[in-house]
Design an enzyme around this catalytic site. Structure first.
Site, PDB file in Angstrom:
ATOM      1  N   HIS A 123     -10.561  -5.956  -5.631  1.00  0.00           N
ATOM      2  CA  HIS A 123     -12.393  -6.818  -5.400  1.00  0.00           C
ATOM      3  C   HIS A 123     -13.378  -6.748  -5.646  1.00  0.00           C
ATOM      4  CE1 HIS A 123      -9.684  -7.130  -1.983  1.00  0.00           C
ATOM      5  NE2 HIS A 123      -9.883  -6.197  -0.942  1.00  0.00           N
TER       6      HIS A 123
ATOM      7  N   ARG B 156     -10.742   2.795  13.515  1.00  0.00           N
ATOM      8  CA  ARG B 156     -11.440   2.866  12.858  1.00  0.00           C
ATOM      9  C   ARG B 156     -13.556   2.950  13.410  1.00  0.00           C
ATOM     10  NH1 ARG B 156     -10.161  -1.946   8.729  1.00  0.00           N
ATOM     11  NH2 ARG B 156      -8.678  -0.615   7.525  1.00  0.00           N
TER      12      ARG B 156
ATOM     13  N   GLY C  94      -4.798  -8.093  -0.941  1.00  0.00           N
ATOM     14  CA  GLY C  94      -5.262  -7.437   0.446  1.00  0.00           C
ATOM     15  C   GLY C  94      -4.659  -7.943   1.140  1.00  0.00           C
TER      16      GLY C  94
ATOM     17  N   CYS D  30     -10.921  -2.253   2.696  1.00  0.00           N
ATOM     18  CA  CYS D  30     -10.880  -1.958   1.292  1.00  0.00           C
ATOM     19  C   CYS D  30     -12.191  -2.614   0.384  1.00  0.00           C
ATOM     20  CB  CYS D  30      -9.911  -2.828   0.412  1.00  0.00           C
ATOM     21  SG  CYS D  30      -9.509  -4.313   1.407  1.00  0.00           S
TER      22      CYS D  30
ATOM     23  N   VAL E 224       1.016  -0.937   0.186  1.00  0.00           N
ATOM     24  CA  VAL E 224      -0.162  -0.435  -0.321  1.00  0.00           C
ATOM     25  C   VAL E 224       1.154   0.927  -0.880  1.00  0.00           C
ATOM     26  CG1 VAL E 224      -2.171   1.286   1.425  1.00  0.00           C
ATOM     27  CG2 VAL E 224      -1.842  -1.086   1.795  1.00  0.00           C
TER      28      VAL E 224
HETATM   29  P1  A2P Z   1       9.248  -3.449   6.054  1.00  0.00           P
HETATM   30  O1  A2P Z   1       9.911  -3.052   4.896  1.00  0.00           O
HETATM   31  O2  A2P Z   1      10.623  -2.290   6.952  1.00  0.00           O
HETATM   32  O3  A2P Z   1       9.011  -4.440   6.510  1.00  0.00           O
HETATM   33  P2  A2P Z   1       2.985  -4.985   3.648  1.00  0.00           P
HETATM   34  O4  A2P Z   1       2.318  -4.839   4.384  1.00  0.00           O
HETATM   35  O5  A2P Z   1       2.979  -4.808   2.441  1.00  0.00           O
HETATM   36  O6  A2P Z   1       3.777  -5.982   3.936  1.00  0.00           O
HETATM   37  O7  A2P Z   1       3.632  -3.653   4.393  1.00  0.00           O
HETATM   38  C1  A2P Z   1       4.019  -3.358   5.184  1.00  0.00           C
HETATM   39  C2  A2P Z   1       4.650  -1.699   5.327  1.00  0.00           C
HETATM   40  O8  A2P Z   1       4.516  -1.706   7.190  1.00  0.00           O
HETATM   41  C3  A2P Z   1       6.530  -2.058   5.045  1.00  0.00           C
HETATM   42  O9  A2P Z   1       6.554  -0.582   4.819  1.00  0.00           O
HETATM   43  C4  A2P Z   1       6.782  -2.296   6.921  1.00  0.00           C
HETATM   44  O10 A2P Z   1       8.261  -2.054   6.551  1.00  0.00           O
HETATM   45  C5  A2P Z   1       6.211  -1.564   7.523  1.00  0.00           C
HETATM   46  N1  A2P Z   1       6.309  -1.647   9.473  1.00  0.00           N
HETATM   47  C6  A2P Z   1       6.296  -3.001   9.403  1.00  0.00           C
HETATM   48  N2  A2P Z   1       5.953  -2.767  10.884  1.00  0.00           N
HETATM   49  C7  A2P Z   1       6.519  -1.999  11.196  1.00  0.00           C
HETATM   50  C8  A2P Z   1       7.116  -0.905  12.354  1.00  0.00           C
HETATM   51  N3  A2P Z   1       7.187  -1.359  13.089  1.00  0.00           N
HETATM   52  N4  A2P Z   1       7.469   0.472  12.169  1.00  0.00           N
HETATM   53  C9  A2P Z   1       7.246   0.920  11.363  1.00  0.00           C
HETATM   54  N5  A2P Z   1       7.557   0.453  10.075  1.00  0.00           N
HETATM   55  C10 A2P Z   1       6.143  -0.833   9.909  1.00  0.00           C
END
Ligand code: A2P
Length: 329
Positions: A238, A102, A162, A131, A16
């Protein structure tokens, strides 16, 4: 004096988050400084944005000391619960894509085409709806205004995107015969009636989200809504079959005109010429497509609709950027 705006993108490296970047590039909002955050895992990686290279920073408690006006969070509920209150306590308005806030009474749940007025009731956090709820309610709001909805039955056909990068990987690997990692069963060649966790009442959390969020966004707390949400082996977009009963009767052609004149909706419904929306046609678009409009012949004032939208764009990234856009006006 000209005000300079600073925007933080939290979860910038996720599915996203990357789409948020794409939508921001397309919209070119009057924002002067952008900062990109992730977990320690992707910290230090590089992102190209608007022709410039940016280094992704690790999100920390002091990250918001930089003095942001807005932040778009797409990093899941745990990260939102920990960091969104810190950001908003420092004067930053957070638009959060997770389900963390939410249903909180003091957090507006907003689809800009549906309830833009709720944006201004925020106390520092605005929630982006689920979504599958966003695309449904975009279509249902003008119909509720015109004919007053009595009951909704949702049946969804939801893409693996999703479920993030891991969802896409499960489909890709499943085609090669590999076992799933994200879903409990192979998603390739299957439809799984299971999105998010099961609750004590037999519903899944995704189904509960659709029911509760629809009521909150439409300001109809007692509206009768039920849902069955299904993960299908489709990469993106979706699709939803929506059955709606109204208080007032309608004329089908007038009802189509109501939808045609509503923002963010494309009526694509011409069965004589085999025209109806489907996932690969709608992917990459911001509008919600609706087709297969027909009277439900089993009730007095009912209709069946087929609604398709890009769950990563309108269902998440675009909706969040549109909220920031409204705040900038
Ligand atoms: P990272 O790339 O370092 O894992 P998706 O839903 O596609 O897996 O993406 C999740 C997003 O949220 C990624 O950018 C991920 O970073 C980030 N993320 C996950 N945990 C944390 C956290 N504790 N702090 C900051 N960003 C996070």
């Amino acid at each position: 004096m000209y005000k300079k705006y600073k925007l933080a993108i939290v979860g910038a490296t996720g599915l996203v988050g990357r789409t948020v970047l794409k939508v921001l590039e397309e919209k070119n909002l009057p924002i002067d400084e952008y900062y990109f955050f992730s977990s320690y895992r992707s910290a230090g990686s590089k992102l190209n944005f608007m022709g410039k290279e940016y280094i992704v920073k690790e999100l920390k408690e002091d990250s918001f000391d930089l003095g942001f006006d807005f932040a778009i969070f797409s990093a899941g509920s745990d990260t939102a619960k920990k960091y969104a209150p810190i950001a908003s306590s420092k004067g930053c308005i957070v638009v959060d894509n997770s389900s963390a806030f939410r249903m909180d009474d003091d957090v507006p749940l907003v689809i800009p085409e549906v309830n833009p007025e709720d944006i201004y009731k925020n106390h520092g956090i605005i929630a982006n709806p689920n979504c599958s709820t966003i695309q449904a309610v975009c279509v249902l709001k003008p119909l509720d205004d015109s004919y007053k909805i009595k009951r909704i039955v949702y049946s969804t056909y939801q893409a693996v995107s999703g479920a993030g990068m891991l969802g896409l990987k499960d489909l890709e690997n499943g085609i090669k015969g590999k076992s799933p990692e994200k879903f409990p069963y192979p998603i390739f060649n299957n439809c799984l009636p299971h999105i998010d966790v099961f609750l004590g009442n037999g519903y899944t959390k995704e189904e509960e989200k659709m029911i509760n969020e629809t009521r909150k966004i439409l300001h109809r707390p007692n509206l009768k809504v039920t849902a069955t949400t299904v993960r299908v082996p489709v990469e993106n977009c979706h699709s939803e079959s929506i059955n709606v009963e109204f208080e007032k009767d309608f004329n089908l052609s007038d009802l189509k005109d109501v939808l045609k004149s509503s923002p963010g909706i494309i009526v694509y419904d011409d069965i004589q010429n085999i025209k109806y929306p489907f996932a690969t046609m709608v992917t990459g678009h911001d509008e919600v497509y609706v087709g297969r409009l027909r009277r439900d012949l089993s009730v007095e004032c009912g209709i069946n609709l087929w609604v398709v939208a890009d769950n990563i764009r309108k269902g998440a990234a675009t909706n969040a950027v549109q909220i920031v856009e409204k705040l900038l006006l």
